[in-house]
Scaffold this motif. Structure first.
Motif, PDB file in Angstrom:
ATOM      1  N   ASP A  50      -1.094  16.033  -2.017  1.00  0.00           N
ATOM      2  CA  ASP A  50      -0.869  17.278  -1.297  1.00  0.00           C
ATOM      3  C   ASP A  50      -0.384  17.023   0.128  1.00  0.00           C
ATOM      4  N   GLU A  51      -0.031  18.127   0.758  1.00  0.00           N
ATOM      5  CA  GLU A  51       0.532  18.136   2.108  1.00  0.00           C
ATOM      6  C   GLU A  51      -0.315  17.386   3.133  1.00  0.00           C
ATOM      7  N   THR A  52      -1.634  17.410   2.959  1.00  0.00           N
ATOM      8  CA  THR A  52      -2.536  16.804   3.940  1.00  0.00           C
ATOM      9  C   THR A  52      -2.789  15.328   3.664  1.00  0.00           C
ATOM     10  N   THR A  53      -3.239  15.021   2.441  1.00  0.00           N
ATOM     11  CA  THR A  53      -3.586  13.629   2.134  1.00  0.00           C
ATOM     12  C   THR A  53      -2.350  12.740   2.056  1.00  0.00           C
ATOM     13  N   TYR A  54      -1.194  13.340   1.759  1.00  0.00           N
ATOM     14  CA  TYR A  54       0.055  12.591   1.653  1.00  0.00           C
ATOM     15  C   TYR A  54       0.235  11.619   2.810  1.00  0.00           C
ATOM     16  N   ASN A  55      -0.042  12.092   4.003  1.00  0.00           N
ATOM     17  CA  ASN A  55       0.211  11.265   5.185  1.00  0.00           C
ATOM     18  C   ASN A  55      -0.696  10.042   5.244  1.00  0.00           C
ATOM     19  N   LEU A  56      -1.888  10.166   4.693  1.00  0.00           N
ATOM     20  CA  LEU A  56      -2.782   9.004   4.673  1.00  0.00           C
ATOM     21  C   LEU A  56      -2.258   7.936   3.710  1.00  0.00           C
ATOM     22  N   HIS A  57      -1.636   8.383   2.620  1.00  0.00           N
ATOM     23  CA  HIS A  57      -0.971   7.427   1.719  1.00  0.00           C
ATOM     24  C   HIS A  57       0.115   6.661   2.475  1.00  0.00           C
ATOM     25  N   VAL A  58       0.847   7.383   3.294  1.00  0.00           N
ATOM     26  CA  VAL A  58       1.957   6.757   4.027  1.00  0.00           C
ATOM     27  C   VAL A  58       1.415   5.795   5.088  1.00  0.00           C
ATOM     28  N   LEU A  59       0.409   6.224   5.825  1.00  0.00           N
ATOM     29  CA  LEU A  59      -0.166   5.381   6.882  1.00  0.00           C
ATOM     30  C   LEU A  59      -0.628   4.041   6.316  1.00  0.00           C
ATOM     31  N   LEU A  60      -1.328   4.134   5.203  1.00  0.00           N
ATOM     32  CA  LEU A  60      -1.819   2.933   4.520  1.00  0.00           C
ATOM     33  C   LEU A  60      -0.669   1.975   4.198  1.00  0.00           C
ATOM     34  N   ARG A  61       0.424   2.507   3.659  1.00  0.00           N
ATOM     35  CA  ARG A  61       1.563   1.661   3.291  1.00  0.00           C
ATOM     36  C   ARG A  61       2.213   1.035   4.518  1.00  0.00           C
ATOM     37  N   PHE A  62       2.335   1.820   5.567  1.00  0.00           N
ATOM     38  CA  PHE A  62       2.910   1.279   6.812  1.00  0.00           C
ATOM     39  C   PHE A  62       2.075   0.107   7.307  1.00  0.00           C
ATOM     40  N   GLU A  63       0.779   0.281   7.358  1.00  0.00           N
ATOM     41  CA  GLU A  63      -0.094  -0.773   7.867  1.00  0.00           C
ATOM     42  C   GLU A  63       0.013  -2.032   7.011  1.00  0.00           C
TER      43      GLU A  63
END
Lengths: 508, 508
Positions: free
Chosen positions: A358-371
């Protein structure tokens, strides 16, 4: 032929050459679109020959010494005196591209494209079996080549910068990290509160039977209503949805229909429509030049996410579209209230797969991948330890742990294809979208009232003027500063997500 | 780079270059296929830019002096000692093409393509209004440029030869005239007898309601049954049906569905399938070389007409397909006997429009066009007198006179697009088809029995071996001589048409 001594002559020759290279690129895009939509399976080998020939011709022309001379002749001239002028933008961005392209030896480029094909194949097989060990040697190979690429391209602080810069000009690992760190805590906190609220969206509504033909018709109506010009574009079906700009007057998008889930195709089409509207709004007379091109992946994503989430998942949008939806899906929507529907399409819950989140948790998926990708590239993390690091972060950010690597670190195609430094643009897009949208509300007025009347022209007009028509005139950060008076920041996105969380989950 | 002194080196370089030029050509074909099937209308201008860039790159490479040197290096070597060898065929045909291409000055080629676009537009407008006077100046312009082309290319007896040769290598105005003269009298006579027989086919059967979806399904079944490989090809819809070879493993055809007329789409698909089977049967390992290419338009047309007419309009074919047809169109075919159906699809009657005409009268339409275009090119006929000459010949050959020029000399697109010398290949195709088919019956045995069982593999296998797999190894006349032991002649076609006329109209 000697380089013209008159910089205007040099500029004219440069423009002509860039435009032809763009036409070659657009032909490659036609080949790719066809490959993903209608090409018969038996044509695969020949299509690879066609595509690689176009790539070679384009690369040869773009990296020719002549092009370098022409750029140099113009950039030392008064033609670029105005840094905000069109010529300055064209030269600035062409120089960026030219330097990057000429710094990479042909042998490395060839080796990368060879390894990427094999690695994607290995990834696809490994994911099916959820066998990370099978993919790991390929990830090592990709990382090895990417590190070489970083060395060739050059960087100041962090090798990651050399990769990120091609997707999001101007951003660095440090700048992205600062932005994402500011976002992470509040997001993790918000998701925790939502989970703790005990409220659960009636997702089942979206999982009823939605016939594909009716989905397609309804999605087309919505795409047309928000402004997609079907006279200059198409909507087709493909395994992986995408939007491609085949040239002035030709923007095509695809989707796929799941009859047992409404949200995939519909919000997918709105997402691709956002990309498409940007493409359709680029200045046609500047085609082939940076001035006629999109700013960055992040800005592109800001357009798709705006139409998908900020518009498409708003109450106002469904005030207008609910009657059409009921007509399209009389059975599935029988007895479904507008409130229930709104809650269902705004469901927030920790889940394993980024593309379904969803719109909210999506960004945490991205942050994890960036790190993780940054750590991998810098050798701060060994590929041996990737699954563990992945699962640990999933637990920390979202409170869930993948039961297997297929639903963990093997889920995305990006790394296998060498797209390292790409993930951050997804969340940058969300951040930009929220900032732009906040400003649009100030500039345009009652957006929600307009949406409720089915009137999307004021927002589109604003985007056309402020963003689409500008091409690459400004860098992403310059653009957001010019439009909103503020630098990139997580405030607007957080405010938006909190508002919805408050409304639906009673938390904020 | 000096030309390799080793002819084998030269040949390898030539092969590599020819293959790349073929790939570029195949990309242009993808662009053209897309343009005619799925491209949005707004993309027209950009598509023209893409197509002309591909044409330019291909032309530049094919006419380069280097290519000429390579050809010369090989053709003076022992590599071509065996005139029946693959290398000899590749060099012979590449030389033909190269000479033709290098003899035409770029200025003339550009002027022709410019005039052809405008002239086609003028023709299209003029046809709508049936206003020949509006088109005449454009026809004059086209003829003027075509005469220049003939001068550049060179010819022995007749300027027409210089144009005809590019479509049908080896044929001349004199040779075609001799063949057609031998055909004309007997054909006019046969048509007269058919009209005089008083018997009329029950055409109305074909004009009932045939739903487009059922037509498409049935046409696909038939195409698959006769051997079209859908894993390496497609069938789509377009305004003007065509078949295009996009490379190894990629052969696409199109049709259009008229719900009030069965024959258009169905026999159209069989026709295109004939072309497609030829393309799918060309040797893939010789792709890009003459040895892997089709012989001529006439030989190509022999394949399409064979499957359309000699197979598709045979009693045996419908012995197999009638039950499927009845299942596909239960309403339209209720109470229709096999005899009535067979008569309906073999209707012969003089009519105005070539593309809608039957197997027998079709050739008279072609003969008329050949005679007139040759006379126009030689200035034996003024464009002023074209409509009169057209109508006079229609009266003489078919006994009917066009009520207007739209249904007379304005009906075909060919001349407006500069395709002069193209029409004869249609009837040459019919002649070759009949000769090949007669021989296939001798070689393969009971073709009709096989068709009746739905077994088309023996005929296709024979065509694959004798024609498809040979590429351009032989010229058209050599090919027919090798396969049938006879030169091109009207005997087989006339015998076939008379047999049917005897069966259905009681005349011969």
């Amino acid at each position: 032929m000697p380089t013209p001594t008159d910089p205007r002559q040099a500029y004219l020759e440069l423009v002509k050459e860039l435009r032809e290279i763009a036409v070659i690129g657009s032909i490659a895009s036609v080949l790719s679109w066809d490959e993903q939509t209608y090409m018969p399976p038996g044509a695969t080998d020949h299509r690879a020959n066609q595509a690689s020939l176009m790539a070679r011709i384009s690369h040869e022309r773009f990296t020719s010494p002549r092009l370098g001379e022409l750029i140099a002749a113009v950039e030392q001239s008064p033609l670029v005196a105005d840094p905000q002028g069109d010529i300055a933008a064209n030269i600035r961005e062409t120089r960026r591209d030219y330097d990057r392209s000429t710094k990479l030896p042909a042998s490395l480029v060839e080796e990368m494209s060879r390894v990427e094909v094999l690695s994607q194949q290995a990834w696809s097989d490994a994911r099916k079996k959820s066998d990370y060990a099978e993919f790991r040697p390929w990830l090592d190979k990709v990382l090895h080549l990417k590190r070489q690429e970083c060395q060739c391209v050059g960087f100041k602080d962090d090798p990651y910068d050399a990769l990120l810069d091609q997707y999001e000009p101007g951003e660095t690992a440090t700048s992205v990290r600062a932005t994402f760190e500011a976002l992470r805590g509040p997001l993790v906190d918000l998701v925790g509160k939502i989970v703790g609220s005990g409220r659960v969206a009636p997702l089942e509504i979206l999982q009823r039977n939605y016939p594909a033909a009716a989905q397609e018709k309804f999605a087309r109506e919505a795409a047309r209503a928000v402004g997609f010009n079907f006279n200059e574009g198409r909507l087709d079906t493909s395994v992986h949805p995408f939007c491609t700009h085949l040239g002035p007057g030709d923007v095509r998008m695809t989707t796929r229909y799941d009859e047992a889930y409404f949200a995939d195709a519909f919000f997918g089409v709105l997402h691709e429509t956002g990309h498409a509207l940007y493409n359709q709004g680029l200045p046609k007379d500047q085609y082939g030049l940076p001035r006629g091109d999109d700013v960055s992946l992040g800005i592109h994503e800001s357009q798709s996410r705006m139409w998908e989430n900020l518009v498409g998942r708003s109450r106002a949008f469904w005030k207008h579209f609910m009657p059409q939806a009921r007509a399209a899906f009389p059975q599935a929507l029988a007895g479904v209230t507008e409130d229930a529907w709104y809650f269902a399409i705004n469901d927030v819950r920790p889940s394993l797969i980024r593309t379904e989140s969803d719109e909210t948790t999506y960004n945490l998926h991205v942050l994890l991948r960036f790190e993780l990708e940054r750590a991998l590239l810098r050798n701060d993390l060994s590929t041996n330890d990737l699954p563990g690091a992945w699962n640990e972060r999933m637990e920390k950010y979202l409170g869930i742990e993948p039961p297997d690597d297929a639903r963990g670190c093997l889920q995305d195609i990006h790394w296998s294809g060498g797209a390292i430094g790409y993930f951050p643009t997804y969340t940058l897009g969300n951040l930009y979208a929220a900032q732009f949208f906040e400003q649009a509300r100030k500039d345009v007025g009652d957006l929600e009232g307009q949406f409720a009347r089915g009137d999307f022209a004021p927002l589109l007009g604003w985007l056309r003027e402020k963003i689409h028509s500008q091409g690459m005139k400004y860098t992403p950060r310059q653009l957001v500063m010019r439009i909103t008076g503020q630098d990139l920041a997580p405030t607007a996105l957080l405010a938006h997500l909190r508002r919805k969380a408050g409304e639906l989950y009673g938390v904020s």
